[in-house]
Design a protein around this motif. Structure first.
Motif, short mmCIF file in Angstrom:
data_model
loop_
_atom_site.label_atom_id
_atom_site.label_comp_id
_atom_site.label_asym_id
_atom_site.label_seq_id
_atom_site.Cartn_x
_atom_site.Cartn_y
_atom_site.Cartn_z
N ALA A 29 100.68 67.40 27.81
CA ALA A 29 99.71 68.39 28.28
C ALA A 29 100.37 69.61 28.91
N GLY A 30 101.69 69.53 29.16
CA GLY A 30 102.33 70.61 29.90
C GLY A 30 103.42 71.32 29.15
N GLU A 31 104.16 72.16 29.89
CA GLU A 31 105.24 72.94 29.31
C GLU A 31 106.35 73.12 30.33
N ILE A 32 107.54 73.46 29.85
CA ILE A 32 108.69 73.72 30.70
C ILE A 32 108.85 75.23 30.88
N VAL A 33 109.07 75.65 32.13
CA VAL A 33 109.40 77.05 32.40
C VAL A 33 110.63 77.07 33.30
N THR A 34 111.38 78.14 33.25
CA THR A 34 112.58 78.27 34.09
C THR A 34 112.53 79.57 34.87
N PHE A 35 113.19 79.55 36.06
CA PHE A 35 113.26 80.73 36.92
C PHE A 35 114.67 80.86 37.46
#
Length: 467
Positions: free
Chosen positions: A29-35
């Motif tokens: 249901a989700g996703e990976i994000v980076t900062f």
């Protein structure tokens, strides 16, 4: 690494007992994000629309508190933040900043709402995270509220202590100046060759006036008239130091007293020496009285602080006079009353029996309610604070009333809710009346508010005995 694995999620303690198929649903249901370090993860006021899991890195959340930007939380690896099941949070309370390169897994809030219908264990784990977050945030905010209140009381106490301390310093300096004059005065006095009888007569008059307790309280006009009379007398007798007149009037000297001292002086031209000695003695007496009064004020403030904090007693309920705590609180907030040009009206039933209560806890009640009343009257640049106590059968009732603008009717049902505040940003955390409510409930009592423009009353009632 742009994907999240089942092992990564299972390694998070709060998710470790969630069945694999539910975690798989969560992952899908989700996703990976980076900062990168220094990037904003979210801004103040952004909608809370994602459940966020910190897989790697660290973010900090900052918000304005007490008028200053402060770090209020740090979310580390395996931390979960953002939207959580059944949360009523709508907007972020501050901004989130990446302080260590982050890899974050995010799931939209719509999916989490769907999970509450499909996946019990996953929902339970996330709700557990939410309750822990609420507990930690509440604890932090309560600590901030205490520190905020302590800061205000400390500022007031410093102000109240500064006045008598400065008066003591000024008095000591002036007294030292009078002492420095003594050798020269002694030399001049012994050269007068006055008889012991005459010396005794002047000393008797001087001591009588210095120790007089029934001196008249003069208006500014009356005092000026009496100073003029003494100044005229001094000029008629060719005495140039007219500043003697002001000090002599303060000690109720009259022209006939000066006639008496003049008659005791061997040579009239030497009267100025006698008056200089008398003036020096009276000034020293005045300085000593000022130092004594200021020292007593410091002592009273220290006693009030000790009683306010209840430092010398345990935390169990004890029999006490509620008026003592209210008066100590008013002493602590006296600077705010003066600064706000607020008059105090005390309508105390001094025949009230002692109540069984926790003094330190009740002092928090008086502080929060009275401080709020003072703040409410700030917009009027003045007002009247009325405090009334009375016995209502087996209960004691305390009413704290102000004539400020009042609390809007639509807000009156919310003012006791945690984190709700009508004050401007940085002036309150919204926990003061929540603290009041909890303490009064501990005492098996109630607190109610009645408010219309120009008249707001907080009525606090609790049993006299803890039976």
């Amino acid at each position: 690494m742009n994907e999240v694995t089942l092992e990564e999620l299972k390694a998070i303690p709060v998710l470790s007992e969630v069945p694999d198929e539910q975690l798989q649903w969560f992952m899908d249901a989700g996703e990976i994000v980076t900062f990168e370090e220094g990037e904003r993860v979210f801004e103040f006021g952004d909608p809370v629309s994602m459940t966020t899991v910190i897989l790697e890195g660290r973010i900090r959340i900052c918000a304005v508190q007490g008028g200053k930007l402060r770090e209020i939380a740090v979310i580390r690896e395996q931390g979960i933040t953002g939207y959580l099941p059944f949360s009523r949070a709508k907007k972020t309370p501050g901004f989130g900043e990446c302080v260590k390169k982050c890899r974050i897994f995010r799931v939209p809030s719509e999916k989490i709402k769907e999970a509450t219908q499909l996946h019990y264990e996953l929902t339970e784990a996330l709700v557990h995270t939410m309750t822990s977050r609420i507990r930690d945030f509440t604890s932090l905010q309560q600590q901030n509220e205490k520190m905020f209140a302590l800061g205000k009381l400390s500022a007031g106490l410093a102000h109240e202590l500064n006045n008598p301390a400065a008066a003591i310093s000024r008095g000591a300096s002036s007294l030292n100046a009078q002492i420095q004059n003594l050798p020269a005065m002694f030399k001049a006095i012994v050269s007068l060759n006055m008889t012991p009888e005459k010396v005794d007569t002047i000393n008797e008059l001087l001591v009588t006036r210095a120790n007089q307790t029934d001196r008249p309280v003069l208006s500014m006009m009356d005092k000026a008239d009496r100073e003029d009379d003494l100044a005229d007398w001094l000029m008629d007798h060719e005495i140039k130091k007219l500043e003697f007149a002001e000090n002599l009037v303060d000690f109720d000297f009259k022209p006939e007293d000066l006639d008496h001292m003049n008659a005791c002086t061997p040579v009239s031209q030497q009267l100025e020496i006698v008056l200089a000695w008398v003036n020096n003695y009276l000034l020293a007496t005045k300085m000593i009285a000022d130092i004594k009064e200021s020292s007593q004020r410091v002592s009273q403030l220290v006693t009030s602080v000790k009683n306010f904090t209840h430092m010398d007693r345990d935390s169990d309920k004890q029999l006490l006079d509620i008026h003592t705590g209210i008066r100590n609180t008013l002493t602590m907030l006296d600077y705010k009353l003066k600064k706000g040009n607020i008059k105090l009206a005390e309508n105390f039933d001094l025949n009230l029996p002692q109540v069984k209560a926790m003094a330190g806890e009740l002092n928090q009640v008086w502080t929060n309610v009275i401080d709020n009343a003072i703040d409410a009257m700030e917009v009027n640049n003045g007002g009247t604070l009325e405090i009334k106590t009375r016995q209502d059968r087996q209960f004691v009732e305390i009413t704290i009333k102000d004539d400020g603008p009042g609390i809007p009717e639509e807000m009156q049902s919310q003012i006791f809710d945690p984190f709700f505040t009508t004050k401007d940003m940085g002036k309150g955390t919204g926990l003061g009346l929540d603290v009041v409510t909890r303490i009064i409930r501990q005492h098996n009592g109630t607190v109610k508010v009645h408010s219309v423009p120009g008249n707001t009353e907080f009525v606090i009632c609790f049993p006299i005995n803890d039976d």
